[in-house]
Design an enzyme around this catalytic site. Sequence first.
Site, PDB file in Angstrom:
ATOM      1  N   HIS A 150     -17.064   7.038  21.031  1.00 17.78           N
ATOM      2  CA  HIS A 150     -17.597   6.529  20.054  1.00 17.78           C
ATOM      3  C   HIS A 150     -18.775   7.360  19.334  1.00 17.78           C
ATOM      4  O   HIS A 150     -19.699   6.786  18.861  1.00 17.78           O
ATOM      5  CB  HIS A 150     -18.245   5.016  20.166  1.00 17.78           C
ATOM      6  CG  HIS A 150     -17.119   4.073  20.810  1.00 17.78           C
ATOM      7  ND1 HIS A 150     -16.161   3.563  20.009  1.00 17.78           N
ATOM      8  CD2 HIS A 150     -16.863   3.894  22.187  1.00 17.78           C
ATOM      9  CE1 HIS A 150     -15.457   2.723  20.743  1.00 17.78           C
ATOM     10  NE2 HIS A 150     -15.763   3.007  22.172  1.00 17.78           N
ATOM     11  N   GLN A 162      27.060  17.118  -0.468  1.00 18.20           N
ATOM     12  CA  GLN A 162      27.013  18.341  -1.134  1.00 18.20           C
ATOM     13  C   GLN A 162      25.879  19.216  -0.752  1.00 18.20           C
ATOM     14  O   GLN A 162      25.440  20.366  -1.181  1.00 18.20           O
ATOM     15  CB  GLN A 162      26.899  18.084  -2.597  1.00 18.20           C
ATOM     16  CG  GLN A 162      27.203  19.418  -3.451  1.00 18.20           C
ATOM     17  CD  GLN A 162      27.775  19.169  -4.982  1.00 18.20           C
ATOM     18  OE1 GLN A 162      28.737  18.158  -5.136  1.00 18.20           O
ATOM     19  NE2 GLN A 162      26.895  19.711  -5.560  1.00 18.20           N
ATOM     20  N   SER A 201     -25.656  29.665   3.071  1.00 22.61           N
ATOM     21  CA  SER A 201     -25.774  28.801   1.638  1.00 22.61           C
ATOM     22  C   SER A 201     -26.403  29.717   0.780  1.00 22.61           C
ATOM     23  O   SER A 201     -27.197  30.437   1.241  1.00 22.61           O
ATOM     24  CB  SER A 201     -26.370  27.619   2.084  1.00 22.61           C
ATOM     25  OG  SER A 201     -26.855  26.797   0.710  1.00 22.61           O
ATOM     26  N   SER A 202     -26.228  29.694  -0.448  1.00 22.27           N
ATOM     27  CA  SER A 202     -26.713  30.325  -1.553  1.00 22.27           C
ATOM     28  C   SER A 202     -27.978  30.032  -1.629  1.00 22.27           C
ATOM     29  O   SER A 202     -29.130  30.909  -2.021  1.00 22.27           O
ATOM     30  CB  SER A 202     -25.877  30.182  -2.721  1.00 22.27           C
ATOM     31  OG  SER A 202     -25.796  28.898  -3.170  1.00 22.27           O
ATOM     32  N   LYS A 261     -26.368  27.874   9.311  1.00 18.17           N
ATOM     33  CA  LYS A 261     -24.998  28.380  10.060  1.00 18.17           C
ATOM     34  C   LYS A 261     -23.992  27.236   9.655  1.00 18.17           C
ATOM     35  O   LYS A 261     -23.895  26.624  10.397  1.00 18.17           O
ATOM     36  CB  LYS A 261     -25.098  28.786  11.048  1.00 18.17           C
ATOM     37  CG  LYS A 261     -26.021  30.024  11.189  1.00 18.17           C
ATOM     38  CD  LYS A 261     -26.067  30.883  12.787  1.00 18.17           C
ATOM     39  CE  LYS A 261     -26.783  31.946  12.864  1.00 18.17           C
ATOM     40  NZ  LYS A 261     -27.022  32.430  14.334  1.00 18.17           N
ATOM     41  N   SER A 269      12.517  20.595  -6.952  1.00 17.67           N
ATOM     42  CA  SER A 269      11.276  21.192  -7.481  1.00 17.67           C
ATOM     43  C   SER A 269      10.045  20.761  -6.426  1.00 17.67           C
ATOM     44  O   SER A 269       9.076  21.834  -6.252  1.00 17.67           O
ATOM     45  CB  SER A 269      10.983  20.173  -8.617  1.00 17.67           C
ATOM     46  OG  SER A 269      11.066  18.777  -8.646  1.00 17.67           O
TER      47      SER A 269
END
Length: 364
Positions: free
Chosen positions: A71, A142, A192-193, A199, A237
């Site tokens: 948990h 088929q 991160s910018s 990290k 498709s």
Amino acid sequence: MCIRDRLQSKVGEGSNWVHYGLTSSDIVDTANSLLIMQSIEVTQELIHNLLKELKLKAINEKDTKIIGRTHGVYAEETFLGNIFGNWYLEIKRSLVRVERAKDSIAFGKLSGPVGNHTVVTEDMEELTLEKLGLKSEIFASQIVNRDRYAEVFTSLSILASTYERISTNLRSYQRSEISEMYEPFKDGQKGSSAMPHKKNPIGSERITGLARIMRGYTLSGLENMVLWNERDISNSSVERIALPDCFNLICFMTSELTSIISDLVINYEQIEIAAEKIEDIKLWLDGEEECKILFWNGDVLNVELPTFVTKTILETEPGLKGDTVSNTLKPAKLASGIEVQVPIFINEGEQIKIDTRDLSLIHI
């Protein structure tokens, strides 16, 4: 039709026999089976590489102790090798499923319109498919039945979900307050910018997100099983997108996880405390308490509880409605089994604040 015409123009004499007695499904479904089998073989090789890394980690870390959690809360001591071994066996089970799916998809069809062999005989179909390493559908419609495709999608999605379980746990281990294991972080890599010191577990997060797409393709594969009579093309498709993308994703996820496991950073500096050092206080520990630890020459001498803890009443006699006399006390049991004295109006499920030094009630 356009492809058939081009083939006939290239063949020259005897070109009328190109595609003779076959439908487009005979060609496409047989070719699809070959492509899926080849894709599974590539996937299997990548899975074997991942298993090698996990097995190596399980062996190397068989004696590395780590706290087990249930948990999300501290439970009992376990071994990191056991965790890696658990992951290894789960992926190995998925490998067996993928191998079964490969056997299931190893079928083609050259029986023509609605599968009744009006032109191509059963013997001719069997001989041709045998040269391709395929078996023929018995009582064919088929098409090659889409339950075979659904089995492929499902086996790969189970594998992807295992990858997500591993990745989710790695993300948890990398949390700042846990810091037991980390994804590899390259020199110069920015987390991160706006916060380059971070990290972030971006590889594991990426795997987690892609697993959701994989499960979505499984739903599409299951829905493709439901076609009208001998066939329709509502499946076509979907498969043009789902089949190549599904294999591209699972191969990428496998390679990504292999790289993470191979270069995983394990924080061996996490403190190990012998059970006897916390024998007197363990009933107070739910897993999130901040304790003071006294060291001497690198050894743990003592573990001190927080002065105040908040706990929930598990058992006590019902409180008397309207009775708020706080100097009348009754016994109450906490979830850990510790007994304390509480005011008579306190009920089960309520939280109290306790001074751990003398078990006195501080705040209600």
